[in-house]
Design a protein around this motif. Structure first.
Motif: not given
Length: 232
Positions: A125-145
Motif C-alpha cells: 500500500e505504501t509503495e502504491r501511494e508513492i508510485a502514484d505521484c511519480m507520473p506527475v514527476v515524469v511529466e515535469a521531466l518531459d516538459r522541462s528545459a
C-alpha cells in the motif's frame, strides 16, 4: 461530486454577486483551514513566488516519510501514508509551468519514498501511494528545459535507486522514443559508470553484482537505442 449536487452548487453561486462570493469564500476558509491553505498556495503558484511552498512541501514529504506503513494481517489494522495531497500540489505546480520545482520535490520524493517503502511492513500500500505521484514527476521531466540526455539520466538514476516498484513510471519513460543523440550520451555515461564500478575487495559481492547487472541492462538498452549494437 454528483452531477445533481454540482448543478445545485452552480445555481447557488451564479445567484451571488462578486462581493457575496468573496464573503462566502472568506467564511468557508475560516471554517476549513485546509481550504485557506489551498487558496494561499494557489496565490503563490500564480504569482510565481513558489519558494515558500516548495520548502513546505519538501518538509511535508519528509514528515510523511518518517513513519513506515504497516499492516496487521490478523485484524486488518494498519497505517498507510496518504500522499494524495502531495500529488495534488505537484499537479498544481506543474499546471502553472513550474517544472523545476516539481523535479526538485520529485527528487525528495524518490529518496524519502524508497526509504519508507524499505522500512514498511504492508502489502504494498505504501509503495502504491508513492508510485502514484511519480507520473506527475515524469511529466515535469518531459516538459522541462533540460537537455534530452540529462532527462534520460535523471530518470535512470532515480530508477537505479529503486529496488521496489516506486519508480516504475520512469522505466516507462525510458522505453519511449527519445532522440538518438541523447541515447548516445546516456550510453557513454553508463559505460563510464560501469568502468568505475569496482569496489573494495571486502565489499558485498551480491550488492555489487546486482548494481552491475542493472547498469549493464540499461547500458545495453541505451546502446540499442543509439544504434551501437556492435558494442553490446
Amino acid at each position: 461530486m454528483s452531477d445533481d449536487l454540482r448543478q445545485d452548487i452552480n445555481s447557488f453561486l451564479q445567484g451571488k454577486t462578486k462581493a457575496q462570493l468573496i464573503d462566502l469564500i472568506h467564511d468557508l476558509a475560516g471554517q476549513y483551514p485546509e481550504m485557506a491553505r489551498e487558496l494561499g498556495d494557489r496565490k503563490q503558484v500564480i504569482s510565481g513566488n513558489t519558494e515558500a511552498l516548495v520548502k513546505r512541501l519538501r518538509q511535508e514529504i519528509h514528515d510523511l516519510g518518517e513513519e513506515p506503513g504497516w499492516r496487521n494481517h490478523w485484524n486488518n489494522e494498519g497505517y498507510t501514508p496518504n500522499y494524495a495531497k502531495i500529488r495534488q500540489k505537484l499537479e498544481t505546480l506543474l499546471k502553472a509551468g513550474h517544472t523545476d520545482e516539481v523535479l526538485t520535490l520529485g527528487r525528495e520524493l524518490v529518496t524519502t519514498g524508497i526509504r519508507q517503502v524499505e522500512e514498511s511492513d504492508d502489502e504494498g500500500e505504501t509503495e502504491r501511494e508513492i508510485a502514484d505521484c511519480m507520473p506527475v514527476v515524469v511529466e515535469a521531466l518531459d516538459r522541462s528545459a533540460m537537455d534530452d540526455a540529462d532527462k534520460l539520466t535523471w530518470a535512470l538514476y532515480a530508477l537505479l535507486e529503486d529496488q521496489f516498484e516506486v519508480c516504475a513510471a520512469f522505466a516507462e519513460y525510458l522505453h519511449r522514443q527519445h532522440p538518438q543523440k541523447a541515447w548516445q550520451t546516456l550510453a557513454d555515461r553508463l559505460l563510464a559508470r560501469l568502468h568505475r564500478l569496482k569496489g573494495p575487495k571486502d565489499a558485498d559481492n551480491f550488492s555489487r553484482n546486482y548494481e552491475r547487472d542493472r547498469l549493464s541492462d540499461w547500458a545495453i538498452h541505451a546502446l540499442e537505442r543509439a544504434g551501437r549494437e556492435d558494442e553490446i
